[in-house]
Design an enzyme around this catalytic site. Structure first.
Site, PDB file in Angstrom:
ATOM      1  N   GLY A  75       0.816  -1.221   0.000  1.00 13.78           N
ATOM      2  CA  GLY A  75       0.000   0.000   0.000  1.00 13.78           C
ATOM      3  C   GLY A  75       0.847   1.266   0.000  1.00 13.78           C
ATOM      4  NE  ARG A 139      -2.031  -4.660  -0.890  1.00 15.66           N
ATOM      5  CZ  ARG A 139      -1.470  -4.070   0.170  1.00 15.66           C
ATOM      6  NH1 ARG A 139      -0.380  -4.586   0.693  1.00 15.66           N
ATOM      7  NH2 ARG A 139      -2.007  -2.973   0.689  1.00 15.66           N
ATOM      8  CG  ASP A 170       3.927 -10.401   4.532  1.00 15.96           C
ATOM      9  OD1 ASP A 170       4.401 -10.914   5.566  1.00 15.96           O
ATOM     10  OD2 ASP A 170       2.744 -10.565   4.172  1.00 15.96           O
ATOM     11  CE  LYS A 196       4.563   0.026   2.499  1.00 13.65           C
ATOM     12  NZ  LYS A 196       3.577  -0.674   1.680  1.00 13.65           N
ATOM     13  CB  THR A 197       3.042  -0.040   6.560  1.00 10.64           C
ATOM     14  OG1 THR A 197       1.623  -0.183   6.633  1.00 10.64           O
ATOM     15  CG2 THR A 197       3.624  -0.395   7.912  1.00 10.64           C
ATOM     16  CG  ASP A 199      -1.502  -0.697   7.990  1.00 15.50           C
ATOM     17  OD1 ASP A 199      -2.149   0.259   7.530  1.00 15.50           O
ATOM     18  OD2 ASP A 199      -1.524  -1.833   7.482  1.00 15.50           O
TER      19      ASP A 199
HETATM   20  P1  FBP Z   1       0.659  -2.006   3.558  1.00 18.58           P
HETATM   21  O1  FBP Z   1       0.634  -2.890   4.758  1.00 18.58           O
HETATM   22  O2  FBP Z   1       1.082  -2.692   2.337  1.00 18.58           O
HETATM   23  O3  FBP Z   1       1.442  -0.753   3.809  1.00 18.58           O
HETATM   24  O4  FBP Z   1      -0.836  -1.504   3.275  1.00 18.58           O
HETATM   25  C1  FBP Z   1      -1.586  -0.913   4.237  1.00 18.58           C
HETATM   26  C2  FBP Z   1      -3.032  -0.754   3.867  1.00 18.58           C
HETATM   27  O5  FBP Z   1      -3.293   0.590   3.551  1.00 18.58           O
HETATM   28  C3  FBP Z   1      -3.924  -1.251   5.000  1.00 18.58           C
HETATM   29  O6  FBP Z   1      -4.131  -0.271   5.960  1.00 18.58           O
HETATM   30  C4  FBP Z   1      -5.173  -1.681   4.257  1.00 18.58           C
HETATM   31  O7  FBP Z   1      -5.861  -2.675   4.958  1.00 18.58           O
HETATM   32  C5  FBP Z   1      -4.635  -2.225   2.978  1.00 18.58           C
HETATM   33  O8  FBP Z   1      -3.423  -1.539   2.747  1.00 18.58           O
HETATM   34  C6  FBP Z   1      -5.551  -2.033   1.808  1.00 18.58           C
HETATM   35  O9  FBP Z   1      -5.011  -2.683   0.720  1.00 18.58           O
HETATM   36  P2  FBP Z   1      -5.331  -2.363  -0.798  1.00 18.58           P
HETATM   37  O10 FBP Z   1      -4.503  -1.196  -1.177  1.00 18.58           O
HETATM   38  O11 FBP Z   1      -4.876  -3.583  -1.498  1.00 18.58           O
HETATM   39  O12 FBP Z   1      -6.783  -2.078  -0.904  1.00 18.58           O
END
Ligand code: FBP
Length: 520
Positions: A75, A139, A170, A196-197, A199
């Site tokens: 993300g 991803r 991951d 990075k994230t 979250d």
């Molecule tokens: P990452 O863990 O890859 O940084 O992504 C975080 C996130 O934004 C989460 O908060 C959310 O649940 C998910 O990605 C949503 O994924 P997508 O972009 O595939 O809809």
């Protein structure tokens, strides 16, 4: 590229630097004496990777022309472009012939050799800007022997000195496996990770916070603050606001500390669904006695994963993928859920075949169950709920000064690591709550962050996701004030993220980060 006036001004921002970065010709990474013990089972999987961290110190290192490749993984998170700008500026400072190769669309860009050699102009255009649009993201995973072999042959073909993986837990786990694979097969490309994230769940003793969390939570807090003012003015709606963040509730906690909602649910408290429904219904009844038929409730995206009964149901659904095979107990839990949620649980799957929790509308689930509960209680007041989901709105915003500075430093550090021959390590910037000049920089073996986790019945080495701790300052502080927020409306309007002017506003750091640095 079309840019707004603010984006134009923002591109001119010069990220602040840790003092050691003022002379990039005189810094190097020095091995730390202290060795961290690693579990034998983990060590066996990474026999070639180094286990000592490296600290950035002033000193000479061999300066040379470098070829560095990088990709974004997963993300979006605000600040990613500054990681690239940092890498670029460092390698260009050392040698104008150095090359930056961007893999397009995430890890699949490496596997399919979709890349672009980036120019100064292209990188300059995205300095301090949000999104990952310079390269795109994805991803895809680099996990299997065949994928590692493919990645290695591309790195060899492109003659890369280094590969920088800008990703979450991951992706950084896979970076460690890739580094091990390269060492085993004599590939000289060094693999370096950048945390990075949005979250906020990629944390360790050495990683204080991943990049992106600060900017995203500032955007959500602004939106929550606006809604609070609206609620306070119209006094007729209950706002149920779900916030992104996957499993962990870091985003919700940070926003709750910034904005003071009437209720913020923290998944890690592991309350059952009926406890939560009761808690909300009690809040609504109590506020009604104070003539307040309105309020603001924050809900973390991963809430249902922590509810004991839902956790069981999700586990069984992930395993069996069918209702018929569910145990009687879980069948009962499922049929008692609103139809819409039942459908979502049975149909939304992620690429691994697991339930896509971000697609489950927990905010509607709670609204429906609370409505029923209030009917049961013959509630005499008004209950007009409105549901919101804030997620994508904050993932690609302009990075805050904190993230712009942090990411630029992470990029420079990644370039130094490649130059100094470090592999299988993640960039770590510490003392982030202090002024940038005082930040400490380190390269930490990714295996320090790895633990064994059961995945599909097998123990797998993966980076452990850090959940909200029930014994650390941020949660303890929130717990100490939350009762007072239920009836009194102590709403805080943080307003839009500030980039210029007053340092207290423009250079602020996440509240949870600051609180963790305090003794009590
Ligand atoms: P990452 O863990 O890859 O940084 O992504 C975080 C996130 O934004 C989460 O908060 C959310 O649940 C998910 O990605 C949503 O994924 P997508 O972009 O595939 O809809």
């Amino acid at each position: 590229m079309h840019v707004s006036l603010l984006e134009k001004k923002r591109r001119e921002y010069q990220p602040k630097l840790p003092s050691l970065f003022n002379d990039l010709l005189n810094v190097c990474l020095k091995k730390e004496k202290q060795d961290v013990p690693i579990l034998d089972e983990i060590r066996k999987q990474f026999p070639k990777l180094e286990t000592s961290a490296y600290k950035l110190v002033s000193g000479k290192s061999a300066i040379r022309n470098l070829r560095i490749g990088a990709f974004f993984s997963g993300g979006q998170a605000p600040g990613g472009h500054n990681v690239i700008a940092g890498i670029w500026d460092a390698i260009q400072k050392w040698d104008k012939q150095s090359t930056f190769i961007g893999f397009l669309g995430g890890p699949s860009g490496l596997l399919e050799n979709q890349h672009r050699i980036l120019s100064y102009e292209e990188i300059d255009h995205v300095r301090n800007l949000g999104g990952f649009d310079l390269l795109g993201s994805g991803r895809a995973k680099i996990e299997t022997e065949e994928q590692m072999q493919k990645a290695m042959s591309i790195c060899n073909e492109l003659n890369l000195d280094g590969l920088v993986v800008i990703g979450g837990d991951d992706s950084n786990t896979n970076a460690a496996f890739l580094a091990e694979y390269f060492l085993t097969h004599g590939c000289s490309t060094k693999v370096v990770g950048v945390p990075k994230t949005i979250d906020g769940d990629l944390q360790s003793v050495d990683i204080e916070i991943p990049f992106g969390f600060d900017s995203a939570t500032k955007v959500y807090s602004e939106m929550i603050g606006n809604i609070m003012k609206d609620a306070l003015s119209s006094r007729k709606y209950y706002h149920f606001i779900k916030l992104m963040g996957r499993s962990a509730s870091h985003i919700t906690l940070e926003c709750a500390l910034s904005t003071h909602p009437n209720l913020a649910l923290i998944g890690e408290e592991k309350k059952t669904l009926s406890e939560i429904v009761d808690e909300i219904a009690n809040l609504i009844e109590e506020r009604h006695t104070h003539k307040k038929d309105f309020g603001v409730i924050l809900i973390p995206e991963g809430l249902i994963e922590f509810m004991p009964e839902m956790k069981e149901l999700i586990r069984e659904l992930n395993q069996n993928q069918s209702v018929d095979k569910l145990s009687e107990k879980n069948k009962k839990v499922l049929i008692n859920l609103p139809e819409k949620i039942q459908k979502q649980l049975l149909s939304e799957r992620d690429p691994h075949g697991n339930i896509a929790l971000s697609q489950i509308e927990t905010e509607y689930l709670l609204i429906e169950l609370v409505t029923k509960e209030l009917q049961k209680r013959e509630f005499s007041g008004k209950f007009n709920p409105l549901a919101h989901f804030f997620g994508y709105e904050g993932r690609s915003c302009l990075p805050s000064n904190f993230d712009a500075n942090y990411c630029y430093s992470l990029g420079i550090l990644a370039a130094i690591a490649v130059r100094d021959g470090i592999t299988g390590m993640i960039c770590s910037v510490q003392h982030l709550f202090q002024k940038v000049e005082k930040w400490h920089l380190k390269m930490v073996p990714i295996i320090h962050l790895i633990h064994l986790e059961e995945r599909k019945g097998k123990k797998k080495p993966v980076i452990q996701k850090t959940l909200v701790s029930m014994i650390q300052n941020p949660f303890l502080y929130f717990k100490s004030i939350r009762d007072s927020l239920r009836l009194d409306d102590q709403y805080k309007s943080t307003g839009p993220m500030q980039f210029f002017g007053d340092e207290d506003l423009a250079d602020s750091v996440p509240k949870t980060l600051k609180m963790k640095s305090l003794k009590s």
